[in-house]
Design a protein around this motif. Sequence first.
Motif, PDB file in Angstrom:
ATOM      1  N   SER A  35       0.810  -1.207   0.000  1.00 10.07           N
ATOM      2  CA  SER A  35       0.000   0.000   0.000  1.00 10.07           C
ATOM      3  C   SER A  35       0.848   1.265   0.000  1.00 10.07           C
ATOM      4  CB  SER A  35      -0.933   0.009   1.207  1.00 10.07           C
ATOM      5  OG  SER A  35      -0.208   0.314   2.349  1.00 10.07           O
ATOM      6  N   GLN A  36       0.213   2.370  -0.372  1.00  8.51           N
ATOM      7  CA  GLN A  36       0.869   3.681  -0.406  1.00  8.51           C
ATOM      8  C   GLN A  36       1.467   4.003   0.955  1.00  8.51           C
ATOM      9  OE1 GLN A  36      -0.120   6.938  -2.333  1.00  8.51           O
ATOM     10  NE2 GLN A  36      -0.132   5.704  -4.172  1.00  8.51           N
ATOM     11  N   GLY A  37       0.706   3.666   2.022  1.00  5.55           N
ATOM     12  CA  GLY A  37       1.157   3.980   3.372  1.00  5.55           C
ATOM     13  C   GLY A  37       2.201   2.996   3.884  1.00  5.55           C
ATOM     14  N   GLY A  38       2.377   1.878   3.203  1.00  2.51           N
ATOM     15  CA  GLY A  38       3.283   0.845   3.686  1.00  2.51           C
ATOM     16  C   GLY A  38       4.697   1.035   3.152  1.00  2.51           C
ATOM     17  N   ALA A  39       5.580   0.112   3.545  1.00  7.64           N
ATOM     18  CA  ALA A  39       6.986   0.270   3.191  1.00  7.64           C
ATOM     19  C   ALA A  39       7.281  -0.180   1.760  1.00  7.64           C
ATOM     20  CB  ALA A  39       7.833  -0.532   4.170  1.00  7.64           C
ATOM     21  N   ARG A  40       6.350  -0.835   1.105  1.00  5.11           N
ATOM     22  CA  ARG A  40       6.496  -1.281  -0.280  1.00  5.11           C
ATOM     23  C   ARG A  40       7.755  -2.111  -0.512  1.00  5.11           C
ATOM     24  NH1 ARG A  40       4.877   3.580  -4.302  1.00  5.11           N
ATOM     25  NH2 ARG A  40       3.122   4.389  -3.160  1.00  5.11           N
ATOM     26  N   ILE A  41       7.937  -3.117   0.358  1.00  4.26           N
ATOM     27  CA  ILE A  41       9.062  -4.030   0.163  1.00  4.26           C
ATOM     28  C   ILE A  41       8.458  -5.375  -0.195  1.00  4.26           C
ATOM     29  CG2 ILE A  41      11.074  -5.100   1.267  1.00  4.26           C
ATOM     30  CD1 ILE A  41      10.913  -2.658   3.281  1.00  4.26           C
ATOM     31  N   SER A  42       8.702  -5.852  -1.413  1.00  7.60           N
ATOM     32  CA  SER A  42       7.961  -7.020  -1.869  1.00  7.60           C
ATOM     33  C   SER A  42       8.356  -8.293  -1.128  1.00  7.60           C
ATOM     34  CB  SER A  42       8.121  -7.202  -3.374  1.00  7.60           C
ATOM     35  OG  SER A  42       9.442  -7.499  -3.695  1.00  7.60           O
ATOM     36  N   GLY A  43       9.512  -8.295  -0.433  1.00  9.61           N
ATOM     37  CA  GLY A  43       9.932  -9.500   0.273  1.00  9.61           C
ATOM     38  C   GLY A  43       9.330  -9.650   1.664  1.00  9.61           C
ATOM     39  N   ARG A  44       8.538  -8.669   2.139  1.00  6.26           N
ATOM     40  CA  ARG A  44       8.017  -8.742   3.517  1.00  6.26           C
ATOM     41  C   ARG A  44       7.103  -9.942   3.707  1.00  6.26           C
ATOM     42  NH1 ARG A  44       5.936  -2.981   5.550  1.00  6.26           N
ATOM     43  NH2 ARG A  44       5.104  -4.337   7.128  1.00  6.26           N
ATOM     44  N   LYS A  45       7.250 -10.572   4.906  1.00  5.88           N
ATOM     45  CA  LYS A  45       6.499 -11.801   5.200  1.00  5.88           C
ATOM     46  C   LYS A  45       4.987 -11.582   5.040  1.00  5.88           C
ATOM     47  CE  LYS A  45       6.463 -15.074   8.938  1.00  5.88           C
ATOM     48  NZ  LYS A  45       6.677 -15.096  10.376  1.00  5.88           N
ATOM     49  N   VAL A  46       4.526 -10.368   5.427  1.00  4.71           N
ATOM     50  CA  VAL A  46       3.101 -10.083   5.397  1.00  4.71           C
ATOM     51  C   VAL A  46       2.535 -10.210   3.973  1.00  4.71           C
ATOM     52  CG1 VAL A  46       3.337  -7.568   5.104  1.00  4.71           C
ATOM     53  CG2 VAL A  46       1.353  -8.485   6.325  1.00  4.71           C
ATOM     54  N   TYR A  77      -1.220 -14.754   1.395  1.00  5.43           N
ATOM     55  CA  TYR A  77      -2.127 -15.365   0.416  1.00  5.43           C
ATOM     56  C   TYR A  77      -1.941 -16.884   0.366  1.00  5.43           C
ATOM     57  CZ  TYR A  77       1.778 -15.256  -2.966  1.00  5.43           C
ATOM     58  OH  TYR A  77       2.978 -15.423  -3.611  1.00  5.43           O
ATOM     59  N   ARG A  78      -0.774 -17.342   0.825  1.00  7.21           N
ATOM     60  CA  ARG A  78      -0.562 -18.806   0.846  1.00  7.21           C
ATOM     61  C   ARG A  78      -1.501 -19.469   1.851  1.00  7.21           C
ATOM     62  NH1 ARG A  78       5.997 -18.311   0.755  1.00  7.21           N
ATOM     63  NH2 ARG A  78       6.157 -17.615  -1.395  1.00  7.21           N
ATOM     64  N   GLN A  79      -1.809 -18.735   2.927  1.00  7.79           N
ATOM     65  CA  GLN A  79      -2.765 -19.262   3.918  1.00  7.79           C
ATOM     66  C   GLN A  79      -4.168 -19.298   3.304  1.00  7.79           C
ATOM     67  OE1 GLN A  79      -2.157 -20.615   6.780  1.00  7.79           O
ATOM     68  NE2 GLN A  79       0.001 -20.089   6.950  1.00  7.79           N
ATOM     69  N   PHE A  80      -4.486 -18.278   2.538  1.00  5.88           N
ATOM     70  CA  PHE A  80      -5.786 -18.245   1.864  1.00  5.88           C
ATOM     71  C   PHE A  80      -5.874 -19.422   0.879  1.00  5.88           C
ATOM     72  CE2 PHE A  80      -8.713 -16.964  -1.481  1.00  5.88           C
ATOM     73  CZ  PHE A  80      -9.787 -16.453  -0.758  1.00  5.88           C
ATOM     74  N   ASP A  81      -4.802 -19.639   0.157  1.00  9.61           N
ATOM     75  CA  ASP A  81      -4.739 -20.728  -0.814  1.00  9.61           C
ATOM     76  C   ASP A  81      -4.911 -22.092  -0.121  1.00  9.61           C
ATOM     77  OD1 ASP A  81      -4.243 -21.835  -3.390  1.00  9.61           O
ATOM     78  OD2 ASP A  81      -2.174 -22.249  -2.803  1.00  9.61           O
ATOM     79  N   HIS A  85       4.767  -9.698  -9.696  1.00  9.59           N
ATOM     80  CA  HIS A  85       5.122 -11.123  -9.603  1.00  9.59           C
ATOM     81  C   HIS A  85       4.317 -11.799  -8.488  1.00  9.59           C
ATOM     82  CE1 HIS A  85       7.742  -9.207  -6.634  1.00  9.59           C
ATOM     83  NE2 HIS A  85       7.964 -10.393  -6.080  1.00  9.59           N
ATOM     84  N   LEU A  86       4.020 -11.041  -7.410  1.00 11.17           N
ATOM     85  CA  LEU A  86       3.235 -11.628  -6.313  1.00 11.17           C
ATOM     86  C   LEU A  86       1.780 -11.806  -6.735  1.00 11.17           C
ATOM     87  CD1 LEU A  86       4.618  -9.678  -3.214  1.00 11.17           C
ATOM     88  CD2 LEU A  86       5.022 -12.060  -3.820  1.00 11.17           C
ATOM     89  N   LEU A  87       1.251 -10.816  -7.464  1.00 11.19           N
ATOM     90  CA  LEU A  87      -0.129 -10.933  -7.962  1.00 11.19           C
ATOM     91  C   LEU A  87      -0.225 -12.124  -8.924  1.00 11.19           C
ATOM     92  CD1 LEU A  87      -3.030  -9.921  -8.290  1.00 11.19           C
ATOM     93  CD2 LEU A  87      -2.216  -8.329 -10.036  1.00 11.19           C
ATOM     94  N   ASN A  88       0.744 -12.216  -9.839  1.00 13.19           N
ATOM     95  CA  ASN A  88       0.728 -13.323 -10.800  1.00 13.19           C
ATOM     96  C   ASN A  88       0.829 -14.662 -10.086  1.00 13.19           C
ATOM     97  OD1 ASN A  88       0.480 -11.604 -12.922  1.00 13.19           O
ATOM     98  ND2 ASN A  88       2.681 -11.494 -13.352  1.00 13.19           N
ATOM     99  N   ASN A  89       1.635 -14.693  -9.032  1.00 14.69           N
ATOM    100  CA  ASN A  89       1.788 -15.946  -8.294  1.00 14.69           C
ATOM    101  C   ASN A  89       0.465 -16.360  -7.634  1.00 14.69           C
ATOM    102  OD1 ASN A  89       2.941 -17.348  -5.438  1.00 14.69           O
ATOM    103  ND2 ASN A  89       3.732 -18.092  -7.379  1.00 14.69           N
ATOM    104  N   GLN A  90      -0.268 -15.376  -7.120  1.00 11.82           N
ATOM    105  CA  GLN A  90      -1.572 -15.690  -6.512  1.00 11.82           C
ATOM    106  C   GLN A  90      -2.500 -16.287  -7.562  1.00 11.82           C
ATOM    107  OE1 GLN A  90      -3.085 -12.243  -4.142  1.00 11.82           O
ATOM    108  NE2 GLN A  90      -0.964 -11.586  -4.250  1.00 11.82           N
ATOM    109  N   ILE A  91      -2.521 -15.628  -8.738  1.00 13.62           N
ATOM    110  CA  ILE A  91      -3.461 -16.076  -9.769  1.00 13.62           C
ATOM    111  C   ILE A  91      -3.110 -17.486 -10.259  1.00 13.62           C
ATOM    112  CG2 ILE A  91      -4.213 -15.546 -12.144  1.00 13.62           C
ATOM    113  CD1 ILE A  91      -4.160 -12.575 -11.032  1.00 13.62           C
ATOM    114  N   ILE A  92      -1.818 -17.731 -10.421  1.00 18.07           N
ATOM    115  CA  ILE A  92      -1.393 -19.071 -10.865  1.00 18.07           C
ATOM    116  C   ILE A  92      -1.798 -20.118  -9.826  1.00 18.07           C
ATOM    117  CG2 ILE A  92       0.662 -20.524 -11.266  1.00 18.07           C
ATOM    118  CD1 ILE A  92       1.909 -17.954 -12.550  1.00 18.07           C
ATOM    119  N   ARG A  93      -1.558 -19.802  -8.556  1.00 22.79           N
ATOM    120  CA  ARG A  93      -1.919 -20.757  -7.488  1.00 22.79           C
ATOM    121  C   ARG A  93      -3.420 -21.040  -7.506  1.00 22.79           C
ATOM    122  NH1 ARG A  93       0.658 -21.400  -2.211  1.00 22.79           N
ATOM    123  NH2 ARG A  93       2.850 -21.071  -2.486  1.00 22.79           N
TER     124      ARG A  93
END
Length: 323
Positions: free
Chosen positions: A87-98, A102-106, A132-140
């Motif tokens: 998010s805009q307000g977040g740190a925008r680091i794609s490697g963050r655990k948070v 989506y793996r839990q949702f999956d 890449h994270l969005l694409n990974n969700q969709i592929i899963r």
Amino acid sequence: MASKHDVVRGRKRPKVVSLFTGCGGSDAGLIDANYEIVFANDLSPYAKDLYLANLPNTEYRCEDIATIKSFPVADLLVGCYPCQGFSQGGARISGRKVNYLYRQFDRALRQIKPRAFVVENVSGMQRSDFIHLLNNQIIRFRMAGYSVDYRILNAANYGVPQQRRRIFIVGIRSDLEFQYSFPAPTHTGESSAKFATVKDALQGLPTWPSGEFLEQKFHWYYMSRNRRCEWAEPSKTIVSNARHMPLHPISPRLHKIGPDKWDWATDGEPRRFSYREAARLQGFRHDWKFPDTGAIREKYKAIGNAVPPPLFMHIGESLNGLW
Ligand SMILES: C[S@@+](CC[C@H](N)C(=O)[O-])C[C@H]1O[C@@H](n2cnc3c(N)ncnc32)[C@H](O)[C@@H]1O
């Protein structure tokens, strides 16, 4: 006048498992669309209190999703995993655990195998450093047996008095061969379909609701953009961080004095929207109750994190052909 429930009376209520439930913005919308929430989960105790004060008929488990081993049977699975990383307000680091919840949702999706699922998240998920994270969700989700589509929707186009663009991912179990369509906008801003406004939403509320808004200085980051809208407009996006909450229109106007620099243009005392006003601007019921078990920042956070109920009601209705 017929209520929403009258319109859909007679149809069986599809069962929903709700994950990353928060205070229940998405669930309130689904209940209005005649769904039954059979299970909800979040790790925030105040979000749970807020939820149960208003939607008392749900089994709500307050714990880390990773500790939940089995989920009940459901027709629909919904989940809005956290978005600080994107998010805009977040740190925008794609490697963050948070960013990997989506793996839990999956995991829940593969266990429950509902007829459909819906995910909501911030539109920043489409940024090049996160795609890449969005694409990974969709592929899963496709590999789990779902036909998946996604779209950015703006809550203002669905009668919510707020500009709020979010990504919605909808999956339909492939064996059902159901052709899904996102709900058509009901409010376009044209004269025949005007946006709902701040004035409509805040009617009847006091102008200075003591103790319900954050009284803190407006620091340089706050003043790096225009946070004020007019009464006759939808509000700017309601965020979860109390410090960044937009300004109430009784506040002085702002004018730009440099790159990413704004200053007060007129006299008067500025203030942020209160948490109760924020809830109205998110489209929550006007009698939404706020239990006293949380501090003011927790109230803002739960409301700012929520999906606007009227928008989720439209999403719920767009799936009606499935039940
Ligand atoms: C974007 S909010 C969901 C808002 C909700 N859909 C609504 O409409 O009110 C994300 C939620 O995920 C919760 N959360 C974060 N990590 C979690 C975890 N490991 N297990 C369960 N919930 C978690 C947060 O407490 C937060 O309430």
